[in-house]
Write an enzyme that holds these catalytic residues in place. Structure first.
Site, short mmCIF file in Angstrom:
data_model
loop_
_atom_site.label_atom_id
_atom_site.label_comp_id
_atom_site.label_asym_id
_atom_site.label_seq_id
_atom_site.Cartn_x
_atom_site.Cartn_y
_atom_site.Cartn_z
NE ARG A 57 -1.57 -2.37 2.73
CZ ARG A 57 -1.63 -3.63 2.28
NH1 ARG A 57 -2.64 -4.02 1.59
NH2 ARG A 57 -0.66 -4.50 2.55
CB THR A 58 3.33 2.61 2.38
OG1 THR A 58 2.56 2.07 3.45
CG2 THR A 58 3.83 3.99 2.75
CE LYS A 87 27.62 -2.19 -5.01
NZ LYS A 87 27.69 -1.09 -5.97
NE ARG A 108 6.96 0.64 5.11
CZ ARG A 108 5.74 0.11 4.97
NH1 ARG A 108 5.62 -1.15 4.62
NH2 ARG A 108 4.67 0.83 5.20
CG HIS A 136 3.07 3.72 8.59
ND1 HIS A 136 3.23 4.63 7.55
CD2 HIS A 136 2.70 2.55 8.00
CE1 HIS A 136 2.97 4.02 6.41
NE2 HIS A 136 2.64 2.76 6.66
N1 CP Z 1 -0.49 -0.16 5.69
C1 CP Z 1 0.75 -0.38 5.21
O1 CP Z 1 1.72 0.25 5.65
O2 CP Z 1 0.81 -1.35 4.27
P1 CP Z 1 2.12 -1.77 3.47
O3 CP Z 1 3.06 -2.40 4.48
O4 CP Z 1 1.66 -2.73 2.42
O5 CP Z 1 2.73 -0.53 2.91
#
Ligand code: CP
Length: 308
Positions: A57-58, A87, A108, A136
């Protein structure tokens, strides 16, 4: 209204007027998208998505958001194995380099604090797309937007947070946003091993938010306006047997879903494993797929805020 250079923590969003503005912007993005009339606001701009942990999703919603607004993306879905990190390149050096190629960076990472470290170095906006068990924030903004859209208000709601509250970074970001609203009551439901960390409980206390903790879903979920279910995060456990002991602590099936109030909504940031049975998807209370779609419009609003 404050404009942010970076988005690292939900605690930055301490102005309800900014949230209202973002909700309106997200609504407008949805309307323009449906009319196939989106402006090329970000033409010539590039977003780099650096993902050291998996995502559906993100990453895709950030990339879709950027492209729908006329921008471009540089993307790596597996920075951990496919970039020069293998590396030995440091995050600091990676950010120094990528910020020369892109106008913003969504990162992320599996270690808490990495997005903040990147923001300290980066001359371009950095967006925390999830940092270990930290935060998040763009998911949490999507979540409050979804609650507002589905229930028409956030003030006065009772919100049950269910599952892995220790490792659930979406919860760690959602709670500060809920504290901005009046008379919200929070029920924290988790196995005791997965209890919400003390610093987040202290934050709720500092903000004067009423909350209750327990390990039983019964007695709490029936009172909820919002039942926010989370995945027990296997990847955060040191020992497989510790995960096995709690992995199916709470399962929302059709029978449990029907114990919720008729107007209540069931949310989940997804991905889910067993905690919401597929049979619940057709229940009118299921809001999690709409929540995922709302993430696209909220991220469009956020990119406009940062780059527009
Ligand atoms: N909700 C969410 O962060 O989903 P993903 O891990 O698929 O990005």
């Amino acid at each position: 209204m404050e404009r942010f250079k970076h988005i690292i923590s939900a605690r930055q969003f301490d102005d309800p007027a900014l949230l209202d503005h973002l909700f309106s912007e997200a609504d407008e993005m949805q309307r323009l998208d449906a009319a196939r009339n989106l402006p090329d606001l970000l033409h010539g701009r590039i977003l780099a998505t650096l993902f050291y942990e998996p995502s559906t999703r993100t990453r895709f919603s950030f990339e879709a958001a950027m492209q729908k607004l006329g921008g471009g993306v540089l993307t790596a879905e597996n920075m951990r194995d496919s970039s020069s990190a293998t590396k030995g390149e440091t995050i600091a050096d990676t950010i120094r380099i990528v910020s020369g190629y892109a106008d913003a960076i969504a990162i992320r990472h599996y270690e808490q604090g990495t997005a903040a470290e990147a923001a300290r170095i980066s001359p371009v906006p950095v967006i925390n797309a999830g940092d270990g068990i930290g935060e998040h924030p763009t998911q949490a903004l999507t979540d409050v937007y979804t609650i507002q859209k589905e229930l028409g208000r956030i003030n006065g709601l009772r919100v049950a947070l269910v599952g892995d509250l220790l490792n659930g970074r979406t919860i760690h970001s959602l709670l500060p946003l809920l504290t901005l609203y009046k008379d919200v009551i929070v029920d924290l439901i988790s196995p005791w091993q997965l209890r919400l960390p003390l610093k987040h409980r202290e934050y709720l206390m500092d903000k004067g938010v009423r909350f209750h903790e327990g390990d039983k879903i019964e007695g709490a979920i029936e009172l909820a306006d919002v039942a926010y279910i989370t995945r027990v995060q296997r990847e955060r456990f040191a020992l497989p047997e510790e995960y096995e002991a709690v992995k199916d602590a709470y399962i929302i099936n059709a029978q449990v879903a029907d114990t919720l109030q008729p107007h209540a909504i069931i949310m989940h940031a997804l991905p889910r494993v067993n905690e919401i049975a597929p049979e619940v998807d057709s229940n009118a209370r299921a809001a999690y797929f709409k929540q995922a779609k709302n993430g696209l419009y909220m991220r469009m609003a956020l990119l406009k805020h940062l780059l527009g």
